[in-house]
Scaffold this motif. Sequence first.
Motif, PDB file in Angstrom:
ATOM      1  N   SER A 191       0.854  -1.189   0.000  1.00 22.24           N
ATOM      2  CA  SER A 191       0.000   0.000   0.000  1.00 22.24           C
ATOM      3  C   SER A 191       0.884   1.230   0.000  1.00 22.24           C
ATOM      4  CB  SER A 191      -0.922   0.000   1.229  1.00 22.24           C
ATOM      5  OG  SER A 191      -0.173   0.001   2.422  1.00 22.24           O
ATOM      6  N   GLY A 192       0.264   2.373  -0.280  1.00 23.10           N
ATOM      7  CA  GLY A 192       0.993   3.631  -0.230  1.00 23.10           C
ATOM      8  C   GLY A 192       1.661   4.047  -1.519  1.00 23.10           C
ATOM      9  N   PHE A 193       1.419   3.303  -2.593  1.00 18.93           N
ATOM     10  CA  PHE A 193       1.951   3.691  -3.898  1.00 18.93           C
ATOM     11  C   PHE A 193       1.033   3.103  -4.966  1.00 18.93           C
ATOM     12  CE2 PHE A 193       3.905  -0.349  -5.345  1.00 18.93           C
ATOM     13  CZ  PHE A 193       3.891  -1.072  -4.158  1.00 18.93           C
ATOM     14  N   THR A 194       1.263   3.475  -6.194  1.00 17.71           N
ATOM     15  CA  THR A 194       0.431   2.982  -7.291  1.00 17.71           C
ATOM     16  C   THR A 194       0.874   1.572  -7.647  1.00 17.71           C
ATOM     17  OG1 THR A 194       0.221   5.248  -8.127  1.00 17.71           O
ATOM     18  CG2 THR A 194      -0.428   3.456  -9.611  1.00 17.71           C
ATOM     19  N   PHE A 195       0.232   0.607  -7.004  1.00 20.67           N
ATOM     20  CA  PHE A 195       0.666  -0.791  -7.088  1.00 20.67           C
ATOM     21  C   PHE A 195       0.767  -1.265  -8.535  1.00 20.67           C
ATOM     22  CE2 PHE A 195       1.338  -4.869  -5.218  1.00 20.67           C
ATOM     23  CZ  PHE A 195       0.726  -5.799  -6.044  1.00 20.67           C
ATOM     24  N   GLY A 196      -0.226  -0.977  -9.336  1.00 22.08           N
ATOM     25  CA  GLY A 196      -0.257  -1.462 -10.710  1.00 22.08           C
ATOM     26  C   GLY A 196       0.742  -0.789 -11.626  1.00 22.08           C
ATOM     27  N   GLY A 197       1.464   0.196 -11.117  1.00 22.74           N
ATOM     28  CA  GLY A 197       2.444   0.894 -11.926  1.00 22.74           C
ATOM     29  C   GLY A 197       3.867   0.392 -11.749  1.00 22.74           C
ATOM     30  N   TYR A 198       4.045  -0.631 -10.932  1.00 25.53           N
ATOM     31  CA  TYR A 198       5.387  -1.130 -10.633  1.00 25.53           C
ATOM     32  C   TYR A 198       5.456  -2.645 -10.749  1.00 25.53           C
ATOM     33  CZ  TYR A 198       6.685   3.381  -8.714  1.00 25.53           C
ATOM     34  OH  TYR A 198       6.975   4.716  -8.566  1.00 25.53           O
ATOM     35  N   ALA A 249      -5.933  -6.297  -8.205  1.00 21.76           N
ATOM     36  CA  ALA A 249      -7.177  -5.849  -7.576  1.00 21.76           C
ATOM     37  C   ALA A 249      -7.051  -5.826  -6.059  1.00 21.76           C
ATOM     38  CB  ALA A 249      -8.333  -6.746  -7.995  1.00 21.76           C
ATOM     39  N   LYS A 250      -6.163  -6.685  -5.537  1.00 25.41           N
ATOM     40  CA  LYS A 250      -5.982  -6.788  -4.089  1.00 25.41           C
ATOM     41  C   LYS A 250      -4.671  -6.183  -3.608  1.00 25.41           C
ATOM     42  CE  LYS A 250      -8.725 -11.029  -3.669  1.00 25.41           C
ATOM     43  NZ  LYS A 250      -8.712 -12.447  -3.224  1.00 25.41           N
ATOM     44  N   ASN A 251      -3.840  -5.709  -4.527  1.00 27.58           N
ATOM     45  CA  ASN A 251      -2.520  -5.173  -4.179  1.00 27.58           C
ATOM     46  C   ASN A 251      -1.676  -6.199  -3.424  1.00 27.58           C
ATOM     47  OD1 ASN A 251      -3.506  -2.838  -5.307  1.00 27.58           O
ATOM     48  ND2 ASN A 251      -2.895  -1.502  -3.619  1.00 27.58           N
ATOM     49  N   VAL A 252      -1.667  -7.416  -3.938  1.00 30.27           N
ATOM     50  CA  VAL A 252      -0.930  -8.504  -3.305  1.00 30.27           C
ATOM     51  C   VAL A 252      -0.085  -9.243  -4.339  1.00 30.27           C
ATOM     52  CG1 VAL A 252      -1.092 -10.646  -1.994  1.00 30.27           C
ATOM     53  CG2 VAL A 252      -2.704  -8.800  -1.543  1.00 30.27           C
ATOM     54  N   VAL A 253       1.093  -9.623  -3.927  1.00 27.37           N
ATOM     55  CA  VAL A 253       1.976 -10.470  -4.731  1.00 27.37           C
ATOM     56  C   VAL A 253       2.244 -11.740  -3.936  1.00 27.37           C
ATOM     57  CG1 VAL A 253       4.246 -10.682  -5.796  1.00 27.37           C
ATOM     58  CG2 VAL A 253       2.998  -8.531  -5.917  1.00 27.37           C
TER      59      VAL A 253
END
Length: 128
Positions: A25-32, A75-79
């Motif tokens: 969290s705290g950043f644009t997850f889908g951009g990295y 969608a969940k910001n999880v790897v």
Amino acid sequence: QLRLVETGGGLVQPGGSLRLSCAASGFTFGGYAIAWFRQAPGKEREGISCVTSGGMTTYYADSVKGRFTISRDNAKNVVYLQMNSLKFEDTGVYYCAPVPDPTCPLVAAGQERVSGSWGQGTQVTVSS
């Protein structure tokens, strides 16, 4: 503020499996791209796997290729890092971090250092 929370580690016998999760969290997850790193006892932290921002391309260090699988859910910001056929040498603290897409293959190969904020990591111990 960037926040990374790694979970899923534990004690496992050789040949066993674990699934690690990295909640970001705290950043644009889908951009990295997101990379997994391992710090073995007495050694420096090194990259072992990376998945690009869209999740379409994955990279692995030779030491884990064929045994580990990285994936992400934007969608969940999880790897995730599915680790199979674990070996003694997989023991260490595992961390995740966002990296720019172009650096993903180099990071996964342990050829590019990553600086910045880190989570607390999750301990993986492979022992009989």
